[in-house]
Every structure is written in C-alpha cells, then in structure tokens.
Design an enzyme around this catalytic site. Structure first.
Site, mmCIF file in Angstrom:
data_model
loop_
_atom_site.group_PDB
_atom_site.id
_atom_site.type_symbol
_atom_site.label_atom_id
_atom_site.label_comp_id
_atom_site.label_asym_id
_atom_site.label_seq_id
_atom_site.Cartn_x
_atom_site.Cartn_y
_atom_site.Cartn_z
ATOM 1 N N GLU A 231 4.364 7.216 0.523
ATOM 2 C CA GLU A 231 4.167 6.908 -0.894
ATOM 3 C C GLU A 231 5.296 7.503 -1.729
ATOM 4 O OE1 GLU A 231 0.783 7.613 -4.396
ATOM 5 O OE2 GLU A 231 0.763 8.833 -2.579
ATOM 6 N N LYS A 300 -0.605 -0.678 -6.288
ATOM 7 C CA LYS A 300 -1.858 0.061 -6.157
ATOM 8 C C LYS A 300 -2.870 -0.378 -7.199
ATOM 9 C CE LYS A 300 -3.611 4.788 -5.640
ATOM 10 N NZ LYS A 300 -3.278 6.228 -5.691
ATOM 11 N N CYS A 352 -2.672 5.934 -0.825
ATOM 12 C CA CYS A 352 -3.291 7.236 -1.060
ATOM 13 C C CYS A 352 -4.811 7.143 -1.240
ATOM 14 C CB CYS A 352 -2.617 7.898 -2.259
ATOM 15 S SG CYS A 352 -2.919 9.679 -2.387
#
Length: 487
Positions: A231, A300, A352
């Site tokens: 990430e 995301k 994440c």
C-alpha cells in the site's frame, strides 16, 4: 479456549438480571473485551496523532465504549424477551441476537467488524464452515457451543447440549476437504517488503531513495510472473512520478512481468481536489490494457475513519492534531470495481482495512477471480498485536472464498495463504526482504461467495421475530392467569 470462558462468564453474569441491568453488564463486558483486543490503536494516536498519553488513552476507551454498545444491546434484548424459556434463550435467541448486533457493529457508520468470534477458530474444525457461512457462521457456532455448555451447567441437562455440540463439531469435520473451486496454472509471485520508516515515508528528500530501493529489490525477480509492492509503496502522488512509473512499466514489459503497486492518485474534478488510495498495474502488455471485465487500477472503497477520512470534518479538524493525520482526506472508490489483471489472472483487491469487510469481496470476487490481493501498511501500529490480527483476518478470506490470499505490506507481516488457508510463506515484521513463491490460482464460487451472509442474517431476524412473538404471547397468557386468579 479463553474466548469460550469469557463468553460463558457473560451468560453467567446475565442470568436472572433485568433487561436494564443486563445491558449494563453487557456494556462492561464489551468494554473489557474491546480494550483488550484493540488497545493497539493508541500506538498510531501517540506516534502520529500528536496527542499526550492520557488523551490517547481516553480516545481508545471512547472507541471501545462505542463498540461495547453492541454487546450491551444483545444483553438487553436477550433478557428482555427470553426470561421464560432456557431452551429458547440459549439455543435460538442468544446466537441470533448476537449475530444481528455483530452485523450492526460491522455496518453502522461504515462499520468496524474487528474481533468477530469466528476468527479465533482458524485452526479448529469450525473453520470448515467458512466457505458456506463465512466468519459469521463460525461466530454463530461459537455462540451455540458456549450456550450449550452454559445450559448444561445451569439446568443440569446434558443430552441436548451434547447433541448440539456433537452436530456442530462433526458436521464441521465432515466438511473437511470439500472443494468448491478448481486450481489453475500456477504463477510465480514476488512480494517486496520495503520496510520504510513511517516517519520518513513522506519526506520529499527521502522519495528518491525509497523509489530506488523498491526497484533494486525487484530487479532480481523480474523472472516472476507478478511482482507486488505494498500500500502506497510509492511515496508520492501518481502524477508526480509519471516518468518513474513509465520507466518501471517498460522494464516490466521487457521482462514479460507485471508489477502491482499501491500509490496515491490525485484528480481535480469540478474545482475539487480528490485523492484516492489506489492500486495500479504496471507492465501490462498493450493488448490487455482496459480489457473488460478487468482493469489496471483499483480505488479503495472502505476508508478508515480518522485515518483516511474525518467524519464531521469541519467540526473535528480544528480540535486536535489527531484529525490532521497525513493522508486523511481520501475519496471512496466504487463499491463494485473490476478485477485487476496481471499475467492473465483476475485479481480481487482489498486495501488494508478493507480486508475485514467480507461482504465487499462477495461483490468483487467473480467465478474468474484467481487471487485475492490485499496491500497494507501496518507501520502505524508498531510492534503491537494489531498487525497479527490483521493477518488473521486476511487468512479467513482464503477459507471463505477458497482462493489464495496474497498480502503485501510495508513493514510486515507480508504473507501468502493458499486456497485452503495454509501459509505458503511470510516475511517477519521490520525486515527488508522479498517473498518469492509459486501460487496456484483457483476459480469457481463457494456458497458464501454467491450469497454472502444474507441467508444467515435473514434466518437470524426470523428467529428473533419468533422470540419476540413468543414473549408477547407468554406475557398475555401470564396476564390472563393473574386476572383469573384475582377473580
């Protein structure tokens, strides 16, 4: 074992209490449960939020107090509607109500589905329920087993309890080895763990060193099918490093290799600055670019409150430095995005925190999806138990979808799990290294992949409805008896 003891103790404490008092005890139990489980959140508040220890501690307690509302609600409903039947209380109401309140915790205000009971059963036969019912189904099994044990203790009746536990355990064992997905040609994967210090990551003077280090670690593995960086491995906005990305992409293309990396994307739309936590694919052969139904980038969707967006931003940002953490103003990507494409494999992606939301992956994992990729940066949480919990959550997705889960992180724990949830390899925390492995993609659809937790939730609401109706009927019957006795 400690989970069963704790849950058993909760049922013991709630016994013969009024609904109001039960809610209070449920809240205290939940407060202790969540403080023990997520106290590590304080690490990021202390190290990067700029707040003193007492304030950081208070904020963690407040977060845990909010999460404790859901066990309190479960305790209240349980004692409000099931005071007249132990069988109904322990074998129907408790697991149904717990699942409903747990689901609410994972949905209200974007949700925080951490510490679900099912994650504790990864190495027990109960994990075989995962491809059918997900982690939620395993949580229900834990509730039923605990309730059965408490019923046997309370009522001194063992046959029903033994039967329920036997059915749960032996049916889980019978599911061992059931395959819903099929293997494809294996791929060579190289995961690069750069181990960049969080407090140096975004310093402009460190950017070139970080970019060169990632490239240096990768050049020895250009014979792999797919190279993966974690990430926001690239510590810059995408447009700021376009020439670097073009250079890396050409290197990968010359080596017939695909590189996937986290990066921050910036766009200006209608005079508004928009930032996205993104994953992009570099080195794709030209004929594969933007080929439907796959894509070369992912944005995301499930953002971390405070860390990536600030609720009630205009009110909270002026209050404290905590609300001005770096990269805390992201926009959300779409709920249903196309799979990434790399080396002729379709890849469902979660960045994440998103890996904890299995319902999001239900929407993005298709029958053609070969891998689940999750990239993360747990450097925010230092040496705490947070990264270990995060890894276990990712592992559960392998069981639910019967696909390999590839986890690439900045400082660890980088790991790969196969389609049976078994570890292929890992890099320990705070090591600069590359994890190289042959990984077999799997295609197909598990029942959980097809239906998600919807059937289990519908059943739970129906059962709670039945409990509610039973309580009303019982109350009316008792009222009539009182009237007849008084006459």
């Amino acid at each position: 074992m400690s989970l069963y003891v704790s849950l058993f103790a909760l049922l013991f404490i709630l016994d013969n209490k009024s609904a109001k008092h039960a809610a209070g005890y449920g809240f205290l139990w939940g407060l202790g449960f969540f403080i023990a489980g997520i106290h590590w959140v304080a690490v990021s508040i202390l190290d990067f939020g700029g707040l003193p220890v007492p304030v950081a501690g208070l904020l963690v307690v407040l977060l845990c107090a909010y999460l404790a509302i859901y066990p309190a609600l479960c305790a209240y409903l349980l004692n409000r509607f099931t005071s007249h039947s132990s069988l109904l209380r322990y074998f129907i109401a408790f697991p149904a109500i717990w699942l409903i309140t747990d689901w609410l915790r994972g949905w209200v205000m974007t949700g925080f589905p951490w510490l679900q009971f099912g994650y504790s059963q990864m190495d027990t036969p109960l994990v075989n329920y995962a491809p059918l019912l997900g982690v939620e189904g395993i949580t229900v099994a834990v509730c039923l087993i605990t309730a059965s044990l408490y019923y046997a203790y309370r009522e001194r009746k063992f046959i029903i309890s033994a039967a329920v536990i036997s059915v749960i355990v032996f049916s889980a064992m019978a599911l061992q080895g059931q395959q819903w997905t099929t293997p494809q040609a294996s791929k060579s994967i190289a995961l690069v763990q750069g181990n960049t210090e969080q407090d140096e990551k975004w310093l402009p003077e460190k950017r070139t060193d970080i970019l060169n280090e990632y490239l240096k670690l990768s050049l020895d593995h250009t014979d792999a099918d797919i190279i993966i960086w974690p990430e926001s491995a690239i510590p810059a906005l995408e447009f700021q490093v376009k020439s670097y990305l073009d250079y890396v992409s050409e290197l990968m293309r010359e080596s017939n290799t695909t590189l996937i990396t986290g990066i921050i994307n910036y766009q200006r739309v209608d005079n508004i600055d928009e930032y996205y936590n993104a994953v992009i694919v570099l080195g794709q052969p030209q004929e594969h670019k933007n080929h439907s139904p796959i894509n070369d980038r992912y944005y995301k969707n499930k953002l971390l409150p405070i860390g990536e967006f600030v609720p009630f931003e205009d009110l909270l940002r002026p209050i404290a430095p905590l609300f001005n953490l770096p990269m805390s103003s992201f926009q959300r990507g779409g709920e249903e995005q196309l799979n990434l494409a790399a080396s002729n494999v379709h890849i469902a992606t979660a960045i994440c925190y998103e890996i904890a939301f299995n319902q999001t992956l239900v929407k993005t994992v298709t029958p053609d999806t070969g891998f689940i990729l999750t990239v993360s940066n747990d450097a925010w949480f230092g040496t705490s138990i947070g990264p270990d919990q995060h890894l276990e959550i990712a592992r559960m997705r392998a069981f639910e979808f019967q696909r390999p889960v590839i986890r690439s992180t900045n400082t660890g724990i980088t790991a790969i799990y196969d389609a049976q949830g078994q570890e292929v390899g890992r890099i320990a925390q705070f090591e600069k290294a590359v994890l190289r492995a042959e990984v077999t993609p799997y295609q197909g659809t598990t029942p959980f992949n097809r239906y998600g937790n919807t059937p289990l939730l519908i059943l739970s609401f129906l059962l709670f409805g039945a409990v509610f109706v039973h309580a009303l009927i019982t109350k009316k019957y008792q009222a009539k008896r009182l009237v007849s006795h008084s006459l």
